[in-house]
Design an enzyme around this catalytic site. Sequence first.
Site, PDB file in Angstrom:
ATOM      1  N   HIS A  72     -14.807 -57.626  13.981  1.00 26.98           N
ATOM      2  CA  HIS A  72     -14.719 -57.927  15.417  1.00 26.98           C
ATOM      3  C   HIS A  72     -16.085 -57.776  16.068  1.00 26.98           C
ATOM      4  O   HIS A  72     -16.702 -56.716  15.976  1.00 26.98           O
ATOM      5  CB  HIS A  72     -13.712 -56.973  16.086  1.00 26.98           C
ATOM      6  CG  HIS A  72     -12.294 -57.408  15.912  1.00 26.98           C
ATOM      7  ND1 HIS A  72     -11.308 -57.082  16.809  1.00 26.98           N
ATOM      8  CD2 HIS A  72     -11.696 -58.136  14.943  1.00 26.98           C
ATOM      9  CE1 HIS A  72     -10.166 -57.605  16.415  1.00 26.98           C
ATOM     10  NE2 HIS A  72     -10.368 -58.241  15.272  1.00 26.98           N
ATOM     11  N   TYR A 201      -8.573 -53.960  26.273  1.00 29.93           N
ATOM     12  CA  TYR A 201      -8.381 -52.665  26.950  1.00 29.93           C
ATOM     13  C   TYR A 201      -8.140 -52.986  28.423  1.00 29.93           C
ATOM     14  O   TYR A 201      -8.997 -53.588  29.067  1.00 29.93           O
ATOM     15  CB  TYR A 201      -9.635 -51.808  26.840  1.00 29.93           C
ATOM     16  CG  TYR A 201      -9.944 -51.243  25.469  1.00 29.93           C
ATOM     17  CD1 TYR A 201     -10.564 -52.021  24.482  1.00 29.93           C
ATOM     18  CD2 TYR A 201      -9.630 -49.921  25.158  1.00 29.93           C
ATOM     19  CE1 TYR A 201     -10.854 -51.495  23.225  1.00 29.93           C
ATOM     20  CE2 TYR A 201      -9.915 -49.383  23.904  1.00 29.93           C
ATOM     21  CZ  TYR A 201     -10.530 -50.179  22.945  1.00 29.93           C
ATOM     22  OH  TYR A 201     -10.820 -49.669  21.710  1.00 29.93           O
ATOM     23  N   PRO A 293      -7.991 -41.317  21.763  1.00 32.93           N
ATOM     24  CA  PRO A 293      -8.234 -42.511  20.933  1.00 32.93           C
ATOM     25  C   PRO A 293      -8.858 -43.693  21.685  1.00 32.93           C
ATOM     26  O   PRO A 293      -9.183 -44.696  21.072  1.00 32.93           O
ATOM     27  CB  PRO A 293      -6.851 -42.866  20.396  1.00 32.93           C
ATOM     28  CG  PRO A 293      -5.889 -42.155  21.251  1.00 32.93           C
ATOM     29  CD  PRO A 293      -6.581 -40.971  21.833  1.00 32.93           C
ATOM     30  N   LYS A 297     -12.693 -43.338  18.053  1.00 35.79           N
ATOM     31  CA  LYS A 297     -13.685 -42.471  17.400  1.00 35.79           C
ATOM     32  C   LYS A 297     -13.099 -41.468  16.410  1.00 35.79           C
ATOM     33  O   LYS A 297     -13.823 -40.961  15.551  1.00 35.79           O
ATOM     34  CB  LYS A 297     -14.469 -41.696  18.475  1.00 35.79           C
ATOM     35  CG  LYS A 297     -15.394 -42.552  19.304  1.00 35.79           C
ATOM     36  CD  LYS A 297     -16.473 -43.192  18.471  1.00 35.79           C
ATOM     37  CE  LYS A 297     -16.915 -44.529  19.026  1.00 35.79           C
ATOM     38  NZ  LYS A 297     -17.153 -45.521  17.976  1.00 35.79           N
ATOM     39  N   TYR A 385     -19.575 -47.784  21.080  1.00 31.28           N
ATOM     40  CA  TYR A 385     -18.325 -48.274  20.483  1.00 31.28           C
ATOM     41  C   TYR A 385     -18.535 -48.637  19.009  1.00 31.28           C
ATOM     42  O   TYR A 385     -17.700 -48.307  18.171  1.00 31.28           O
ATOM     43  CB  TYR A 385     -17.808 -49.494  21.259  1.00 31.28           C
ATOM     44  CG  TYR A 385     -16.372 -49.862  20.915  1.00 31.28           C
ATOM     45  CD1 TYR A 385     -16.089 -50.789  19.918  1.00 31.28           C
ATOM     46  CD2 TYR A 385     -15.306 -49.272  21.586  1.00 31.28           C
ATOM     47  CE1 TYR A 385     -14.773 -51.108  19.587  1.00 31.28           C
ATOM     48  CE2 TYR A 385     -13.985 -49.590  21.266  1.00 31.28           C
ATOM     49  CZ  TYR A 385     -13.735 -50.515  20.263  1.00 31.28           C
ATOM     50  OH  TYR A 385     -12.428 -50.829  19.928  1.00 31.28           O
TER      51      TYR A 385
HETATM   52  P1  FAS Z   1      -5.475 -35.745   9.435  1.00 29.33           P
HETATM   53  O1  FAS Z   1      -4.696 -35.053  10.508  1.00 29.33           O
HETATM   54  O2  FAS Z   1      -5.351 -37.214   9.252  1.00 29.33           O
HETATM   55  O3  FAS Z   1      -5.117 -35.103   8.009  1.00 29.33           O
HETATM   56  C1  FAS Z   1      -4.981 -33.710   7.880  1.00 29.33           C
HETATM   57  C2  FAS Z   1      -4.087 -33.451   6.678  1.00 29.33           C
HETATM   58  O4  FAS Z   1      -4.028 -32.028   6.488  1.00 29.33           O
HETATM   59  C3  FAS Z   1      -2.654 -33.936   6.911  1.00 29.33           C
HETATM   60  O5  FAS Z   1      -2.252 -34.777   5.860  1.00 29.33           O
HETATM   61  C4  FAS Z   1      -1.831 -32.644   6.954  1.00 29.33           C
HETATM   62  O6  FAS Z   1      -0.563 -32.787   6.340  1.00 29.33           O
HETATM   63  C5  FAS Z   1      -2.700 -31.669   6.173  1.00 29.33           C
HETATM   64  N1  FAS Z   1      -2.475 -30.271   6.564  1.00 29.33           N
HETATM   65  C6  FAS Z   1      -2.323 -29.764   7.811  1.00 29.33           C
HETATM   66  N2  FAS Z   1      -2.113 -28.438   7.747  1.00 29.33           N
HETATM   67  C7  FAS Z   1      -2.116 -28.097   6.426  1.00 29.33           C
HETATM   68  C8  FAS Z   1      -1.941 -26.878   5.712  1.00 29.33           C
HETATM   69  N3  FAS Z   1      -1.705 -25.742   6.357  1.00 29.33           N
HETATM   70  N4  FAS Z   1      -1.986 -26.893   4.360  1.00 29.33           N
HETATM   71  C9  FAS Z   1      -2.245 -28.072   3.699  1.00 29.33           C
HETATM   72  N5  FAS Z   1      -2.428 -29.265   4.313  1.00 29.33           N
HETATM   73  C10 FAS Z   1      -2.355 -29.254   5.656  1.00 29.33           C
HETATM   74  N6  FAS Z   1      -7.941 -42.145  15.792  1.00 29.33           N
HETATM   75  C11 FAS Z   1      -8.425 -43.359  16.124  1.00 29.33           C
HETATM   76  O7  FAS Z   1      -9.615 -43.610  15.903  1.00 29.33           O
HETATM   77  N7  FAS Z   1      -7.596 -44.310  16.698  1.00 29.33           N
HETATM   78  C12 FAS Z   1      -6.267 -44.072  16.922  1.00 29.33           C
HETATM   79  O8  FAS Z   1      -5.547 -44.928  17.427  1.00 29.33           O
HETATM   80  C13 FAS Z   1      -5.721 -42.821  16.590  1.00 29.33           C
HETATM   81  N8  FAS Z   1      -4.390 -42.553  16.788  1.00 29.33           N
HETATM   82  C14 FAS Z   1      -3.916 -41.281  16.488  1.00 29.33           C
HETATM   83  C15 FAS Z   1      -2.555 -40.939  16.708  1.00 29.33           C
HETATM   84  C16 FAS Z   1      -2.073 -39.652  16.416  1.00 29.33           C
HETATM   85  C17 FAS Z   1      -0.623 -39.303  16.663  1.00 29.33           C
HETATM   86  C18 FAS Z   1      -2.955 -38.679  15.916  1.00 29.33           C
HETATM   87  C19 FAS Z   1      -2.475 -37.272  15.626  1.00 29.33           C
HETATM   88  C20 FAS Z   1      -4.293 -39.008  15.687  1.00 29.33           C
HETATM   89  C21 FAS Z   1      -4.783 -40.315  15.956  1.00 29.33           C
HETATM   90  N9  FAS Z   1      -6.103 -40.673  15.730  1.00 29.33           N
HETATM   91  C22 FAS Z   1      -6.611 -41.883  16.028  1.00 29.33           C
HETATM   92  C23 FAS Z   1      -6.998 -39.751  15.150  1.00 29.33           C
HETATM   93  C24 FAS Z   1      -6.752 -39.779  13.645  1.00 29.33           C
HETATM   94  O9  FAS Z   1      -6.973 -41.070  13.166  1.00 29.33           O
HETATM   95  C25 FAS Z   1      -7.649 -38.741  13.061  1.00 29.33           C
HETATM   96  O10 FAS Z   1      -8.962 -38.835  13.582  1.00 29.33           O
HETATM   97  C26 FAS Z   1      -7.699 -38.805  11.571  1.00 29.33           C
HETATM   98  O11 FAS Z   1      -6.382 -38.737  11.080  1.00 29.33           O
HETATM   99  C27 FAS Z   1      -8.554 -37.635  11.120  1.00 29.33           C
HETATM  100  O12 FAS Z   1      -8.380 -37.502   9.758  1.00 29.33           O
HETATM  101  P2  FAS Z   1      -8.320 -36.023   9.105  1.00 29.33           P
HETATM  102  O13 FAS Z   1      -9.418 -35.201   9.672  1.00 29.33           O
HETATM  103  O14 FAS Z   1      -8.241 -36.253   7.651  1.00 29.33           O
HETATM  104  O15 FAS Z   1      -6.991 -35.353   9.680  1.00 29.33           O
HETATM  105  C1  PHB Z   2      -5.539 -48.949  17.078  1.00 27.92           C
HETATM  106  O1  PHB Z   2      -5.562 -50.117  16.628  1.00 27.92           O
HETATM  107  O2  PHB Z   2      -4.682 -48.111  16.726  1.00 27.92           O
HETATM  108  C2  PHB Z   2      -6.585 -48.535  18.091  1.00 27.92           C
HETATM  109  C3  PHB Z   2      -7.655 -49.387  18.330  1.00 27.92           C
HETATM  110  C4  PHB Z   2      -8.623 -49.007  19.257  1.00 27.92           C
HETATM  111  C5  PHB Z   2      -8.493 -47.807  19.916  1.00 27.92           C
HETATM  112  C6  PHB Z   2      -7.415 -46.943  19.658  1.00 27.92           C
HETATM  113  C7  PHB Z   2      -6.455 -47.325  18.733  1.00 27.92           C
HETATM  114  O3  PHB Z   2      -9.431 -47.436  20.843  1.00 27.92           O
END
Ligand code: FAS
Ligand code: PHB
Length: 390
Positions: A72, A201, A293, A297, A385
Amino acid sequence: MRTQVAIIGSGPAGLLLGQLLYKAGIDNIVLDRVSKDHILGRIRAGVLEEGTAWLLDKAGVGERLQRENLPHDGFDLVFDDEVHRIDLYNLTGGKRVHVYGQTELTQDLMEAREAESLKTFYEADNVRPHDFDGTSPYVTFEKDGVSQRIDCDFIAGCDGFHGVSRKVVPEGAMQTFEKVYPFGWLGLLADVPPVHEELIYANHSRGFALCSMRSLTRSRYYVQCPLTEKVEDWTADRFWDELRRRLPDKTAQQVTTGPALEMSIAPLRSVVSEPLRFGRLFLAGDAAHIVPPTGAKGLNLAASDVHYLFEALREHYLDSSDAGLDTYSKKALHRIWNAERFSWWMTSVMHRFPDMSIFDRRIQQAEFYQLTHSKAASTALAENYVGLPF
Ligand code: FAS
Ligand code: PHB
């Protein structure tokens, strides 16, 4: 059991670190408290910075990403139905972002780990780091009711916002900075073609809306919602109606609707923990920080943390230098705070805050004017971005 690096968390941060360490010949074990299916069932990020794509390629898992990602070169900003395209490619001298779901890259990393039969424990209970303030740290956990212990040189806390790693840090050793936003995002995933070839957005009087995608046949949409909302009170039809009310008429009429594959509400918060190192325990990814989000980032910050931590561990083992380990926290926090600022700013500009005054609203309109009339302002947005340099 013994390994060089014990990694807690099998999300993008833990798996990417494990893959990079493996490629460098550094032994590691990954632990997660839930199953692989549970992790793959979480619908999360969708936009990758070029640095993240580069790192995945370096880890040897970039092949499907290169083949299937959607590059993109820009996205649309909409304010009160006025549409303005942010031309990322030309504003940043040729940089772009890549649409490729977190679920896909997590699957790619899991498959790569499995192909090399690298030791991984899913559904590991009561995972707990020990003695990380000394030179012989270890991790205990239970698997199928049997107590296990992993002796290691280092522990990487990649266990997300609700993980155990931050919780075992001694009282007073860590400072946490937090800002909670007075709204959440209700997200919907559907197998329908995206309404537009790039992201949209929208700042609308009814609230923020985001039109995103996972492919040319799978769309991801979000609408800002009050924190009191319950996802069970929403049907797909209600979601589509609300989304279309927040988009310009021409765009709204082009939305293809369909049944929801997934709907969920994510709260928005900004969180940073400092420092990120506690002896031989290192925090990376959501275990260290959370961003709203809006700026896409979260996942990309996890990637840059992993880049710095991997390089530091590689230097320790292969160059007998601890300079990288000693500077990891400072280096990662510098990029983290810049991404936190951008994510906070974009959230402040694009959302309707429940308590916002007419002054606040005029400031948002002035921000939009800057972004549509000042090359400097739109360039600053574009540079953040696409991702600041690692
Ligand atoms: P993660 O949370 O992905 O992974 C952590 C892992 O550790 C999990 O699998 C968990 O099960 C494990 N864990 C936790 N506690 C533990 C324990 N006690 N023992 C063993 N394992 C354990 N980012 C974006 O850029 N765009 C988005 O749209 C976006 N949407 C999101 C929506 C939600 C609901 C959430 C919560 C986050 C979102 N994020 C988004 C951010 C997300 O993408 C994170 O930045 C990304 O998952 C980070 O990856 P990790 O640091 O690996 O953490
Ligand atoms: C998504 O596709 O989940 C998404 C894209 C851009 C954002 C947040 C989420 O800023």
